[in-house]
Design an enzyme around this catalytic site. Structure first.
Site, mmCIF file in Angstrom:
data_model
loop_
_atom_site.group_PDB
_atom_site.id
_atom_site.type_symbol
_atom_site.label_atom_id
_atom_site.label_comp_id
_atom_site.label_asym_id
_atom_site.label_seq_id
_atom_site.Cartn_x
_atom_site.Cartn_y
_atom_site.Cartn_z
ATOM 1 N N SER A 68 -24.045 12.396 -32.578
ATOM 2 C CA SER A 68 -24.152 13.842 -32.797
ATOM 3 C C SER A 68 -24.340 14.636 -31.508
ATOM 4 O O SER A 68 -24.101 15.839 -31.486
ATOM 5 C CB SER A 68 -25.302 14.153 -33.756
ATOM 6 O OG SER A 68 -26.550 13.883 -33.145
ATOM 7 N N LYS A 99 -31.515 17.223 -30.652
ATOM 8 C CA LYS A 99 -30.484 18.267 -30.690
ATOM 9 C C LYS A 99 -30.731 19.220 -29.518
ATOM 10 O O LYS A 99 -31.717 19.112 -28.795
ATOM 11 C CB LYS A 99 -30.538 19.061 -32.005
ATOM 12 C CG LYS A 99 -30.434 18.222 -33.276
ATOM 13 C CD LYS A 99 -29.075 17.590 -33.472
ATOM 14 C CE LYS A 99 -29.041 16.748 -34.753
ATOM 15 N NZ LYS A 99 -27.785 15.978 -34.876
#
Length: 303
Positions: free
Chosen positions: A78, A156
């Site tokens: 990701s 993230k």
């Protein structure tokens, strides 16, 4: 099963400390007196000897992991191309304040995340609408909203700060009414023998340099990947994710924009879930058949 290593370390520190401390307070003097009377060297019982030996070791590891730097392993793609599957990273645990081990409550405030920071945090759970009320769940489909949220660490990039107005529609990212610029670098080039790389190659992924503006007007330039043929994440705003980032929350997204389950899916990341700021790749394990270790990534600063 999910394990909280910090909680395990804290528990072991307490157990070893209590065993060693109680022995020294109530039993050691009598044992030493008996040994002296017999002309022998005092011997600690095995549990006490283990506790005395391991307590300082476990305590040092706990303090370093909790207040200095903690290692993490990247499990998914990701954050590609910034972070690859198999990267081992170090996370600055005092960048945003000191937190109690295991409990994660902040007791010393040092700073706050900036737009563009790569952060590690405890996954807050997916947002599910239950009788008109949004609740956090471990079930992404929300068919079982009562499912417990797994105790997992995610990583993230911070996109939205408290009070920011964020709009996301496919490739277009807008912050406070301004479109975030991104320059095309070229097609993604990777190892087709690795699952995540093969997926990006098959989906025609392209790399872009995105220019995020920080609060002080500086630009955080970093690579992102786009592959709209693979997936179309939800837009922002949405019924579950408002355009204005709530106070005490941050909006985060993966650099692999079409293959990242992030704030577009589950809303803002609460400040109390922060674990720290990622800053260094100290090892990059590619696996058998893919070169084993990628030495070119070792020592790379994360930005």
């Amino acid at each position: 099963m999910d394990f909280d290593f910090s909680a395990i370390l804290l528990g072991l520190t307490v157990v070893f400390g209590v065993i060693w401390g109680l022995d020294r307070l109530f039993l050691y003097k009598q044992r030493k007196a008996r040994a002296d009377a017999a002309g022998k060297e005092v011997q600690d019982p095995v549990p006490v000897d283990w506790a005395r030996s391991l307590f300082p070791v476990v305590l040092v590891v706990l303090l370093l992991r909790s207040f200095v730097a903690e290692p993490f392993r990247i499990p998914s793609g990701s954050m590609m191309p910034t972070l690859d599957v198999g990267d081992f990273i170090l996370v600055n645990k005092f960048a945003y304040g000191l937190r109690m081990p295991a409990f994660n409550n902040k007791f010393v405030s040092i700073g706050e995340p900036k737009r563009g920071d790569v952060v590690v945090f405890r996954f807050p759970g997916y947002l599910c609408n239950v009788n008109g009320k949004l609740v956090r769940s471990g079930d992404q489909s929300c068919e079982h909203p009562e499912a417990p949220v797994p105790n997992a660490n995610w990583i993230k990039r911070v996109i939205g700060l408290p009070g920011d107005r964020i709009e996301v529609h496919g490739d277009q990212l807008m912050i406070n009414g301004q479109t975030v610029a991104a320059d095309l670098v070229g097609p993604y080039v990777g190892d087709p023998k690795r699952d995540e790389s093969r997926l990006m190659l098959e989906m025609g992924a392209t790399l872009w340099t995105e220019h995020l503006q920080t609060q002080d007007g500086k630009s955080v330039d970093h690579l992102i990947a786009r592959m709209p043929n693979f997936n179309h994440p939800p837009s922002i705003p949405s019924p579950a994710v408002p355009a204005i980032v709530p106070q005490g929350c941050y909006l985060v997204m993966g650099d692999n924009r079409y293959n990242s389950t992030d704030s577009r899916w589950w809303g803002c990341m609460p400040e109390e879930n922060l674990a720290g700021k990622a800053f260094l790749i100290w090892l990059s394990w590619k696996g058998v058949g893919s070169g084993w270790v990628d030495f070119s990534r070792i020592g790379r600063v994360i930005h």
